[in-house]
Write an enzyme that holds these catalytic residues in place. Structure first.
Site, PDB file in Angstrom:
ATOM      1  N   ASP A 117      28.657  40.011  90.583  1.00  0.00           N
ATOM      2  CA  ASP A 117      29.408  41.200  91.356  1.00  0.00           C
ATOM      3  C   ASP A 117      30.826  40.848  91.542  1.00  0.00           C
ATOM      4  OD1 ASP A 117      27.178  42.944  90.815  1.00  0.00           O
ATOM      5  OD2 ASP A 117      26.248  42.846  92.751  1.00  0.00           O
ATOM      6  N   GLU A 118      30.919  39.527  92.062  1.00  0.00           N
ATOM      7  CA  GLU A 118      32.118  39.067  92.492  1.00  0.00           C
ATOM      8  C   GLU A 118      32.936  38.147  91.409  1.00  0.00           C
ATOM      9  OE1 GLU A 118      31.152  37.090  96.127  1.00  0.00           O
ATOM     10  OE2 GLU A 118      30.463  39.104  97.151  1.00  0.00           O
ATOM     11  N   CYS A 119      32.632  38.467  90.260  1.00  0.00           N
ATOM     12  CA  CYS A 119      33.382  38.026  89.323  1.00  0.00           C
ATOM     13  C   CYS A 119      33.166  36.288  88.931  1.00  0.00           C
ATOM     14  CB  CYS A 119      34.780  38.169  89.231  1.00  0.00           C
ATOM     15  SG  CYS A 119      35.259  39.741  89.206  1.00  0.00           S
TER      16      CYS A 119
END
Length: 437
Positions: free
Chosen positions: A372-374
């Protein structure tokens, strides 16, 4: 203008506009059969069949509202790799007793598939790309050329040139040898498992095997379309660990001839002659042996080691620290957790499986949060470590991790490969698809 009456009258269920324009539908249809109480149901059935056959002739798929209402994103995901299965055309449900099975199952379809397959076999590179989903490095063609030249000197097939030393060309070399011609056409996933050993990750493709052992060599590709020629080896009977031994397939052969082959008085001279032939041929072709330039360059972009020891390479911005973060637990702790799954059967040892998952689930949750945070590399590292554990009970756990990770780093071919492998992950050495014909 008076239109002729439809013989089914108001009982006609034909919805074809041309039919309605051509025929009238009076409340009563004259004739001796008009009073037959079964006429209505018969008429309805025949009209339904007529309408369905008209649909088939016009090559239209019958309406399926639930699919038509699906959004664009779902349709995009329903591709060969992301959805992992294509939506199949659904023929209308027509009873066998209507005598139209020849219309629905035309033998011409099978003929066309065979013709297409035969044409594909005439173009080995296209066959390999189409069936194995990867492109081959230039040294692949060079080795086949070398073997073809050597085969004329010692009167053997090109793929058997190294057989006196126990080494055989397999995998995509089977295509070059024409072994796929005129054989049974298999399902797409079957080709992706051709000579795929138990611990082979999607990044690895077998091209050489030592007969009767788990030792095998192959190309290592961090990305599916890579043609840089890195080669690695593994002994499937011993462990999941791989070692990258060179940057072209000749390096793999020299590694075998110098470090693996069993030297005897009967093959010592032939071994010396073969090594000299390889060195002379590669020198003449400008192919460098034992160069480590690519290996050094790759070592700089490895983000983590992974249990298979070859390392993981994913897009990573070191300045912004985006693309990868370490797993929630250390390698030692993760190995200990995964060891609990090795002998479990997910279906019969449900309670033990759930207990073991209590320790693994937080690591999975943290990896999904990283996505979700790459930090996409984290979920791929976890999936790879689960794969390397060898625990079949974790196959359904690792699948979504692999699918997510490879999707995020834009390597959809590896989604297809890992799905095929996990769906039929076989131990042992009998991994030749052609042996099934």
């Amino acid at each position: 203008m008076n239109k002729p009456d439809c013989k089914y009258g108001v009982n006609c269920y034909q919805k074809n506009a041309e039919h309605k324009e051509k025929y009238a539908h009076p409340s009563k249809t004259p004739g001796p059969d008009s009073e037959n109480p079964g006429e209505s149901s018969i008429s309805k059935r025949m009209c339904e069949v007529d309408e369905q056959l008209e649909e088939i002739k016009r090559c239209k798929r019958p309406a399926t509202p639930e699919k038509e209402e699906s959004n664009t994103e779902e349709k995009d995901n329903d591709s060969e790799y992301h959805g992992l299965s294509r939506q199949r055309y659904r023929l209308p449900e027509v009873s066998v007793d209507v005598g139209m099975m020849s219309d629905l199952y035309d033998p011409q379809i099978e003929y066309s598939k065979r013709a297409e397959y035969t044409e594909l076999c005439e173009d080995p590179k296209n066959f390999i790309k189409h069936k194995f989903l990867v492109a081959m490095a230039p040294c692949f063609d060079s080795l086949w050329e070398f073997c073809s030249e050597q085969s004329t000197k010692i009167s053997v097939k090109p793929e058997d040139v190294f057989l006196p030393f126990g080494l055989r060309l397999v995998g995509p070399f089977d295509v070059m040898a024409g072994k796929f011609k005129g054989v049974k056409i298999h399902e797409p996933g079957d080709y992706l498992r051709h000579w795929r050993f138990y611990y082979d990750p999607p990044e690895f493709q077998t091209v050489l095997i030592q007969n009767g052992t788990g030792i095998h060599y192959g190309y290592w590709r961090d990305v599916p379309d890579s043609t840089d020629g890195l080669v690695a080896w593994n002994d499937a009977k011993k462990s999941c660990e791989f070692k990258i031994v060179g940057q072209n397939v000749f390096d793999a052969i020299m590694h075998f001839l110098e470090e693996i082959v069993n030297i005897t008085p009967f093959n010592k001279k032939k071994l010396s002659e073969m090594k000299k032939a390889i060195i002379d041929w590669t020198d003449a072709k400008g192919i460098r042996l034992k160069s480590n330039e690519l290996l050094k360059a790759r070592s700089k972009v490895i983000v983590c080691n992974t249990f298979h020891k070859a390392g993981l390479v994913v897009p990573y911005d070191r300045k912004k620290d985006v693309g990868y973060r370490p797993l929630l637990e250390s390698d030692a702790k993760l190995r200990n957790i995964l060891s609990k799954f090795v002998c479990l059967d997910r279906l019969t040892d449900t309670q033990k499986f759930q207990e073991a998952m209590k320790d693994l689930q937080p690591i999975i949750t943290a990896a999904n949060l990283a996505v979700d945070e790459c930090d996409f590399g984290t979920v791929l590292e976890l999936a790879t470590d689960l794969f390397c554990s060898g625990a079949k009970s974790l196959h359904e756990v690792m699948k979504p991790l692999f699918f997510t990770g490879y999707s995020m780093v834009k390597r959809p071919q590896y989604i297809a490969i890992i799905k095929s492998h996990l769906d039929n992950r076989r131990e042992g050495l009998n991994l030749d698809l052609l042996a099934c014909n």
